[in-house]
Design a protein around this motif. Structure first.
Motif, PDB file in Angstrom:
ATOM      1  N   LEU A  44      60.914  40.721 112.323  1.00 16.14           N
ATOM      2  CA  LEU A  44      61.898  41.709 112.779  1.00 16.14           C
ATOM      3  C   LEU A  44      61.332  42.527 113.942  1.00 16.14           C
ATOM      4  O   LEU A  44      62.042  42.847 114.896  1.00 16.14           O
ATOM      5  CB  LEU A  44      62.322  42.625 111.627  1.00 16.14           C
ATOM      6  N   TRP A  76      58.047  34.453 103.024  1.00 16.08           N
ATOM      7  CA  TRP A  76      58.350  35.546 103.952  1.00 16.08           C
ATOM      8  C   TRP A  76      57.895  36.901 103.422  1.00 16.08           C
ATOM      9  O   TRP A  76      57.639  37.827 104.187  1.00 16.08           O
ATOM     10  CB  TRP A  76      59.855  35.590 104.263  1.00 16.08           C
ATOM     11  N   LEU A  77      57.814  37.009 102.102  1.00 18.13           N
ATOM     12  CA  LEU A  77      57.425  38.299 101.522  1.00 18.13           C
ATOM     13  C   LEU A  77      55.918  38.413 101.294  1.00 18.13           C
ATOM     14  O   LEU A  77      55.442  39.406 100.756  1.00 18.13           O
ATOM     15  CB  LEU A  77      58.195  38.543 100.223  1.00 18.13           C
ATOM     16  N   ASN A 124      55.071  42.813 105.233  1.00 21.09           N
ATOM     17  CA  ASN A 124      55.104  41.371 104.992  1.00 21.09           C
ATOM     18  C   ASN A 124      55.441  40.601 106.274  1.00 21.09           C
ATOM     19  O   ASN A 124      55.668  41.201 107.332  1.00 21.09           O
ATOM     20  CB  ASN A 124      56.121  41.092 103.879  1.00 21.09           C
ATOM     21  N   LEU A 149      58.099  39.053 107.065  1.00 20.60           N
ATOM     22  CA  LEU A 149      59.434  39.355 107.586  1.00 20.60           C
ATOM     23  C   LEU A 149      59.394  40.570 108.522  1.00 20.60           C
ATOM     24  O   LEU A 149      60.092  40.601 109.540  1.00 20.60           O
ATOM     25  CB  LEU A 149      60.401  39.636 106.427  1.00 20.60           C
ATOM     26  N   ALA A 150      58.563  41.549 108.178  1.00 19.97           N
ATOM     27  CA  ALA A 150      58.451  42.746 109.023  1.00 19.97           C
ATOM     28  C   ALA A 150      57.959  42.363 110.425  1.00 19.97           C
ATOM     29  O   ALA A 150      58.398  42.935 111.426  1.00 19.97           O
ATOM     30  CB  ALA A 150      57.505  43.766 108.384  1.00 19.97           C
ATOM     31  N   PRO A 156      54.141  46.636 100.031  1.00 17.94           N
ATOM     32  CA  PRO A 156      54.657  45.261 100.081  1.00 17.94           C
ATOM     33  C   PRO A 156      55.668  45.017 101.200  1.00 17.94           C
ATOM     34  O   PRO A 156      56.056  43.878 101.445  1.00 17.94           O
ATOM     35  CB  PRO A 156      55.328  45.087  98.709  1.00 17.94           C
ATOM     36  N   HIS A 157      56.083  46.112 101.883  1.00 16.29           N
ATOM     37  CA  HIS A 157      56.995  45.931 103.024  1.00 16.29           C
ATOM     38  C   HIS A 157      56.225  45.484 104.270  1.00 16.29           C
ATOM     39  O   HIS A 157      56.826  45.144 105.275  1.00 16.29           O
ATOM     40  CB  HIS A 157      57.744  47.234 103.313  1.00 16.29           C
ATOM     41  N   PRO A 209      61.717  31.849 101.011  1.00 12.83           N
ATOM     42  CA  PRO A 209      61.883  33.298 100.847  1.00 12.83           C
ATOM     43  C   PRO A 209      60.608  33.986 100.343  1.00 12.83           C
ATOM     44  O   PRO A 209      60.227  35.040 100.863  1.00 12.83           O
ATOM     45  CB  PRO A 209      63.025  33.407  99.842  1.00 12.83           C
ATOM     46  N   SER A 210      59.937  33.398  99.366  1.00 12.74           N
ATOM     47  CA  SER A 210      58.733  34.091  98.868  1.00 12.74           C
ATOM     48  C   SER A 210      57.596  34.032  99.891  1.00 12.74           C
ATOM     49  O   SER A 210      56.776  34.948  99.963  1.00 12.74           O
ATOM     50  CB  SER A 210      58.303  33.547  97.506  1.00 12.74           C
TER      51      SER A 210
END
Lengths: 166, 166
Positions: A146, A121-122, A140, A142-143, A137-138, A118-119
């Motif tokens: 998506l 991914w961020l 990242n 994961l963005a 911080p968005h 999880p970390s």
């Protein structure tokens, strides 16, 4: 005994499930199209299925450097299938080779993505600087995932338009 | 002074940004199509833009009960734009009304979605029972949001095919 899953792990699991479902859907469509059907356009004057196959290999594969996980393998496809429009380049790789690249690429990505915590991914993606990332911080990894899941869905919506009656 | 954002909040923020970006893209496309262009097909014999407009309102709006956030507002569109194929129903609402529904629905969703906390997002969605959810915690509200974001992208890939030269 089952180990309780944390909320952070659940967020990641849900996002990865979305990628895997979408990739599986695209896989099934390409698998269902013959080499001849891949040469058909999604709509008159628009991209052919074959172009979208090369396009999706190149764009998905480019996630690897974008996620800062290593080098891309199919950068040589970028010119014919991303930078140039369909038919602008006539010398394309054999369809059988592209089909194999597609399978290999999805398998490699699936393996890589499943190994991130999880970390992980961020953490920032490759096109944002460490300075900008402090305030944004968005932006990242994961963005990126998506966004590429959405890109796949976009082209799946087009691939299903190919007439399979011939 | 800025309050530090938690990892869980970041996951949610990133997923919501993906929905908002995708919805904004669809919004822009419908806005760029005239009423006449909405009557065009995405490809010969396939859905018209107008059908996809009604379809996306109905499917997006259905997220509200699926997320267990309340009642859907546009259930009356379901028959003409989801259950039936394009042109199967000739008596459709006026285009101006659908355009207004589309705007209202996106605004309502945006408001609702932004109010959910990270743990709210990990609660079960409406079509999984409390018993099944214990073993399948990935069947949560976030999974619905990601699925509907993909659904939007799928149809955006089709809407961009509409010929805007006429």
């Amino acid at each position: 005994m089952t180990t309780a899953i944390t909320n952070e792990q659940l967020f990641v699991k849900t996002a990865l499930a979305s990628w895997n479902t979408t990739a599986g859907r695209a896989f099934k469509i390409f698998d269902s199209l013959s080499d001849e059907q891949l040469l058909k356009e999604i709509a008159p004057g628009k991209n052919r299925g074959l172009y979208l196959l090369g396009h999706l290999i190149a764009v998905n594969d480019a996630m690897i450097p974008q996620l800062r996980l290593g080098e891309a393998s199919y950068t040589y496809l970028w010119e014919s299938f991303v930078k140039q429009r369909d038919r602008a380049v006539s010398d394309l790789p054999p369809t059988a080779e592209l089909r194999q690249n597609w399978k290999d690429s999805l398998a490699q990505l699936s393996e890589m993505l499943s190994n991130l915590s999880p970390s992980d991914w961020l953490e920032r993606h490759a096109t944002v600087s460490e300075e900008d990332f402090i305030n944004e911080p968005h932006r990242n990894r994961l963005a990126i995932l998506l966004s590429r899941t959405g890109h796949l869905s976009y082209h799946i919506g087009q691939l299903v338009l190919i007439d399979k009656s011939l």
